[in-house]
Write a protein that holds these residues in place. Sequence first.
Motif, PDB file in Angstrom:
ATOM      1  N   ARG A 177       0.843  -1.185  -0.103  1.00  0.00           N
ATOM      2  CA  ARG A 177      -0.058   0.095  -0.007  1.00  0.00           C
ATOM      3  C   ARG A 177       1.071   1.206   0.061  1.00  0.00           C
ATOM      4  O   ARG A 177       0.448   2.259  -0.527  1.00  0.00           O
ATOM      5  N   LEU A 178       2.083   1.327   0.759  1.00  0.00           N
ATOM      6  CA  LEU A 178       2.991   2.282   0.542  1.00  0.00           C
ATOM      7  C   LEU A 178       3.416   2.605  -0.724  1.00  0.00           C
ATOM      8  O   LEU A 178       3.573   3.806  -1.054  1.00  0.00           O
ATOM      9  N   HIS A 179       3.677   1.538  -1.454  1.00  0.00           N
ATOM     10  CA  HIS A 179       4.088   1.889  -2.692  1.00  0.00           C
ATOM     11  C   HIS A 179       3.027   2.439  -3.834  1.00  0.00           C
ATOM     12  O   HIS A 179       3.477   3.376  -4.450  1.00  0.00           O
ATOM     13  N   ARG A 180       1.772   2.124  -3.189  1.00  0.00           N
ATOM     14  CA  ARG A 180       0.718   2.815  -3.994  1.00  0.00           C
ATOM     15  C   ARG A 180       0.015   4.258  -3.649  1.00  0.00           C
ATOM     16  O   ARG A 180      -0.115   4.876  -4.308  1.00  0.00           O
ATOM     17  N   HIS A 181       0.244   4.256  -2.236  1.00  0.00           N
ATOM     18  CA  HIS A 181      -0.302   5.540  -1.878  1.00  0.00           C
ATOM     19  C   HIS A 181       0.578   6.443  -1.069  1.00  0.00           C
ATOM     20  O   HIS A 181       0.057   7.682  -0.907  1.00  0.00           O
ATOM     21  N   GLY A 182       1.889   6.185  -1.039  1.00  0.00           N
ATOM     22  CA  GLY A 182       2.880   7.061  -0.476  1.00  0.00           C
ATOM     23  C   GLY A 182       2.675   7.121   1.054  1.00  0.00           C
ATOM     24  O   GLY A 182       2.191   6.440   1.745  1.00  0.00           O
ATOM     25  N   ALA A 183       3.379   8.264   1.733  1.00  0.00           N
ATOM     26  CA  ALA A 183       3.350   8.292   2.986  1.00  0.00           C
ATOM     27  C   ALA A 183       2.212   8.685   3.753  1.00  0.00           C
ATOM     28  O   ALA A 183       2.119   8.332   5.083  1.00  0.00           O
ATOM     29  N   ASP A 184       1.341   9.082   3.180  1.00  0.00           N
ATOM     30  CA  ASP A 184       0.037   9.582   3.752  1.00  0.00           C
ATOM     31  C   ASP A 184      -0.513   8.171   4.060  1.00  0.00           C
ATOM     32  O   ASP A 184      -1.496   8.471   5.126  1.00  0.00           O
ATOM     33  N   LEU A 185      -0.371   7.035   3.699  1.00  0.00           N
ATOM     34  CA  LEU A 185      -1.034   5.693   4.261  1.00  0.00           C
ATOM     35  C   LEU A 185      -0.621   5.872   5.829  1.00  0.00           C
ATOM     36  O   LEU A 185      -1.523   4.999   6.410  1.00  0.00           O
ATOM     37  N   LEU A 186       0.409   6.038   6.198  1.00  0.00           N
ATOM     38  CA  LEU A 186       0.886   6.079   7.588  1.00  0.00           C
ATOM     39  C   LEU A 186      -0.371   6.644   8.963  1.00  0.00           C
ATOM     40  O   LEU A 186      -0.153   6.122   9.702  1.00  0.00           O
ATOM     41  N   ASP A 187      -1.039   7.722   8.233  1.00  0.00           N
ATOM     42  CA  ASP A 187      -1.924   8.066   9.042  1.00  0.00           C
ATOM     43  C   ASP A 187      -3.375   7.357   8.857  1.00  0.00           C
ATOM     44  O   ASP A 187      -4.267   8.220   9.431  1.00  0.00           O
ATOM     45  N   ARG A 188      -3.774   6.587   7.990  1.00  0.00           N
ATOM     46  CA  ARG A 188      -4.882   5.916   7.741  1.00  0.00           C
ATOM     47  C   ARG A 188      -4.997   4.727   8.659  1.00  0.00           C
ATOM     48  O   ARG A 188      -4.166   4.340   9.320  1.00  0.00           O
ATOM     49  N   PRO A 189      -6.311   4.495   8.833  1.00  0.00           N
ATOM     50  CA  PRO A 189      -6.747   3.231   9.500  1.00  0.00           C
ATOM     51  C   PRO A 189      -6.240   1.866   9.053  1.00  0.00           C
ATOM     52  O   PRO A 189      -6.105   1.930   7.823  1.00  0.00           O
ATOM     53  N   VAL A 190      -5.673   1.087   9.873  1.00  0.00           N
ATOM     54  CA  VAL A 190      -5.462  -0.187   9.755  1.00  0.00           C
ATOM     55  C   VAL A 190      -6.345  -0.794   8.782  1.00  0.00           C
ATOM     56  O   VAL A 190      -6.136  -1.816   7.937  1.00  0.00           O
ATOM     57  N   SER A 191      -7.775  -0.590   9.094  1.00  0.00           N
ATOM     58  CA  SER A 191      -8.899  -1.430   8.340  1.00  0.00           C
ATOM     59  C   SER A 191      -8.830  -1.169   6.789  1.00  0.00           C
ATOM     60  O   SER A 191      -9.318  -1.754   6.111  1.00  0.00           O
ATOM     61  N   GLU A 192      -8.023  -0.202   6.318  1.00  0.00           N
ATOM     62  CA  GLU A 192      -7.910   0.013   4.853  1.00  0.00           C
ATOM     63  C   GLU A 192      -7.024  -0.810   4.048  1.00  0.00           C
ATOM     64  O   GLU A 192      -7.115  -0.649   3.008  1.00  0.00           O
ATOM     65  N   ILE A 193      -6.100  -1.385   5.026  1.00  0.00           N
ATOM     66  CA  ILE A 193      -5.063  -1.928   4.488  1.00  0.00           C
ATOM     67  C   ILE A 193      -5.083  -3.746   4.910  1.00  0.00           C
ATOM     68  O   ILE A 193      -4.558  -4.395   4.098  1.00  0.00           O
ATOM     69  N   MET A 194      -5.737  -3.978   5.930  1.00  0.00           N
ATOM     70  CA  MET A 194      -5.914  -5.308   6.299  1.00  0.00           C
ATOM     71  C   MET A 194      -6.608  -6.118   5.698  1.00  0.00           C
ATOM     72  O   MET A 194      -7.168  -5.838   4.579  1.00  0.00           O
ATOM     73  N   THR A 195      -6.248  -7.592   5.738  1.00  0.00           N
ATOM     74  CA  THR A 195      -6.863  -8.517   4.740  1.00  0.00           C
ATOM     75  C   THR A 195      -7.919  -8.988   5.630  1.00  0.00           C
ATOM     76  O   THR A 195      -7.704  -9.400   6.768  1.00  0.00           O
ATOM     77  N   ALA A 196      -9.287  -8.605   5.365  1.00  0.00           N
ATOM     78  CA  ALA A 196     -10.362  -8.810   5.904  1.00  0.00           C
ATOM     79  C   ALA A 196     -10.848 -10.315   6.066  1.00  0.00           C
ATOM     80  O   ALA A 196     -11.644 -11.031   6.789  1.00  0.00           O
ATOM     81  N   GLU A 197     -10.633 -11.161   4.962  1.00  0.00           N
ATOM     82  CA  GLU A 197     -10.877 -12.637   4.799  1.00  0.00           C
ATOM     83  C   GLU A 197      -9.729 -13.428   5.322  1.00  0.00           C
ATOM     84  O   GLU A 197      -8.925 -13.654   4.741  1.00  0.00           O
ATOM     85  N   VAL A 198      -9.827 -13.661   6.709  1.00  0.00           N
ATOM     86  CA  VAL A 198      -8.606 -14.497   7.215  1.00  0.00           C
ATOM     87  C   VAL A 198      -9.087 -15.880   7.418  1.00  0.00           C
ATOM     88  O   VAL A 198     -10.166 -16.327   7.859  1.00  0.00           O
TER      89      VAL A 198
END
Length: 144
Positions: free
Chosen positions: A59-80
């Motif tokens: 996600r960092l590759h795609r979105h850059g450093a702004d990702l660091l302040d976003r919620p984990v729910s945006e990057i997590m794998t929901a289907e575990v």
Amino acid sequence: MRIRDILRRKGSTVATVRPDATVRELLAALAEHNIGAVVVSPDGAAIAGIASERDVVRRLHRHGADLLDRPVSEIMTAEVRTAAPDAAVEDLRRTMTEHHIRHVPVLEDGRLIGIVSIGDVVKSSIDELESEREHLVGYIQRAP
């Protein structure tokens, strides 16, 4: 060997973060515990997802450093994919290999009781092989 045997040796501590935690907080938890993934959980027992170093890097590759302040729910794998403590390690190894999964939460009665990594599975396989080797060597040395 059963998954319960792995948990008995390694312990049942599971690092978790809340879904609303920031990616920055996720990275801090990964570094603090020296681990590659955490379970995303609102209460430490239920599973909302899983987040790994790989999730962050992609996600960092795609979105850059702004990702660091976003919620984990945006990057997590929901289907575990999860496992039961009485499941065979052989079955878990197959699942992890087929689905390219490195961490599997362990649930008992719907509650999180541990997590098993691919490293734990490999270690258990090596331990089993070593035990078998010792038995064979002992058998051969006792043979007339």
